[in-house]
Design a protein around this motif. Sequence first.
Motif, PDB file in Angstrom:
ATOM      1  N   ASP A  81       0.825  -1.212   0.000  1.00  0.00           N
ATOM      2  CA  ASP A  81       0.000   0.000   0.000  1.00  0.00           C
ATOM      3  C   ASP A  81       0.857   1.259   0.000  1.00  0.00           C
ATOM      4  OD1 ASP A  81      -2.217  -1.620   0.024  1.00  0.00           O
ATOM      5  OD2 ASP A  81      -2.662  -1.336   2.157  1.00  0.00           O
ATOM      6  N   LYS A  82       2.083   1.150   0.536  1.00  0.00           N
ATOM      7  CA  LYS A  82       2.996   2.294   0.534  1.00  0.00           C
ATOM      8  C   LYS A  82       3.737   2.429  -0.788  1.00  0.00           C
ATOM      9  CE  LYS A  82       4.084   3.245   5.365  1.00  0.00           C
ATOM     10  NZ  LYS A  82       4.135   4.719   5.211  1.00  0.00           N
ATOM     11  N   GLY A  83       3.455   1.520  -1.707  1.00  0.00           N
ATOM     12  CA  GLY A  83       4.043   1.608  -3.040  1.00  0.00           C
ATOM     13  C   GLY A  83       5.238   0.716  -3.284  1.00  0.00           C
ATOM     14  N   TYR A  84       5.590  -0.113  -2.292  1.00  0.00           N
ATOM     15  CA  TYR A  84       6.734  -1.006  -2.479  1.00  0.00           C
ATOM     16  C   TYR A  84       6.305  -2.239  -3.265  1.00  0.00           C
ATOM     17  CZ  TYR A  84       9.084   1.950   0.916  1.00  0.00           C
ATOM     18  OH  TYR A  84       9.640   3.023   1.555  1.00  0.00           O
ATOM     19  N   THR A  85       6.969  -2.482  -4.363  1.00  0.00           N
ATOM     20  CA  THR A  85       6.660  -3.656  -5.200  1.00  0.00           C
ATOM     21  C   THR A  85       7.765  -4.698  -5.137  1.00  0.00           C
ATOM     22  OG1 THR A  85       7.651  -2.569  -7.128  1.00  0.00           O
ATOM     23  CG2 THR A  85       5.283  -2.263  -6.792  1.00  0.00           C
ATOM     24  N   LYS A  86       8.936  -4.299  -4.636  1.00  0.00           N
ATOM     25  CA  LYS A  86      10.073  -5.216  -4.526  1.00  0.00           C
ATOM     26  C   LYS A  86      10.332  -5.475  -3.044  1.00  0.00           C
ATOM     27  CE  LYS A  86      12.348  -2.312  -7.138  1.00  0.00           C
ATOM     28  NZ  LYS A  86      13.383  -1.640  -7.973  1.00  0.00           N
ATOM     29  N   ILE A  87       9.908  -6.668  -2.587  1.00  0.00           N
ATOM     30  CA  ILE A  87       9.919  -6.979  -1.161  1.00  0.00           C
ATOM     31  C   ILE A  87      10.583  -8.327  -0.919  1.00  0.00           C
ATOM     32  CG2 ILE A  87       8.486  -7.358   0.899  1.00  0.00           C
ATOM     33  CD1 ILE A  87       6.274  -5.717  -0.521  1.00  0.00           C
TER      34      ILE A  87
END
Length: 246
Positions: A81-87
């Motif tokens: 939701d905070k915009g992180y797509t690489k986790i």
Amino acid sequence: MKVKQPEPFMFEAGDRAVLLLHGFTGHSADVRMLGRFLHSKGYTCYAPIYRGHGKSPEELIDVTAEEWWEDVVEAYQTLKDKGYTKIAVAGLSLGGVLGLRLACNQPLQGVITMCSPMYFDNEEQLTIGFRQFAKEYKQLERKNEEIIKQEVDQLLEASKGLFQQIAASIERVKENVDMLYTPTFVIQATNDQMINPDSANYIYENVESEKKKIKFYDNGTHAITFSNAKDEMHEDIYTFLESLEW
């Protein structure tokens, strides 16, 4: 005496994020030093606290193991939701088990397990850990030894159902770890007094990822994030994360 409650932390940096998961009876402090280190290297780090953790032992056993899994999924979604797509995910002990489960269910760049159990072959050892946690908490409340013993014994009796849930959740992950294709780094203290160290070999041998690594630390303990092995481990985790395809 009121015991100060710990809080989750979010250290924001670059667009690469690492979800840090604590162990059973622990909380965000389990992974704070690792989070600070990775943050200094440009990684965003987020460490939630599962329901019941960071509180009294009575509150800890008043929740379910499945609720902890829901908390991990929610934490992953918070990063999304905070915009992180690489986790990526890194978990200590039970946190590593939850991390493996997350990697089986969500797209992750990598998964790191630290002293994570795959065998529930000695429930007594987990009981020892819970007993110690409960005793120390009540000592902080400045109760006398007789009352502490009585209350801890009551807690151990009341926690049997929760330990059965933990066993089932570990077994579920163990049965499905061969479906995992996410790059994996398995970390294990050689002299782990809490779990069977061969759990590390089981994870390493059964994950299907083409990119996997295992390392045993002779100077580590079960709480490896606090041990003398932590600095070497921090560097190894950073090296692993840098080798991933972000």
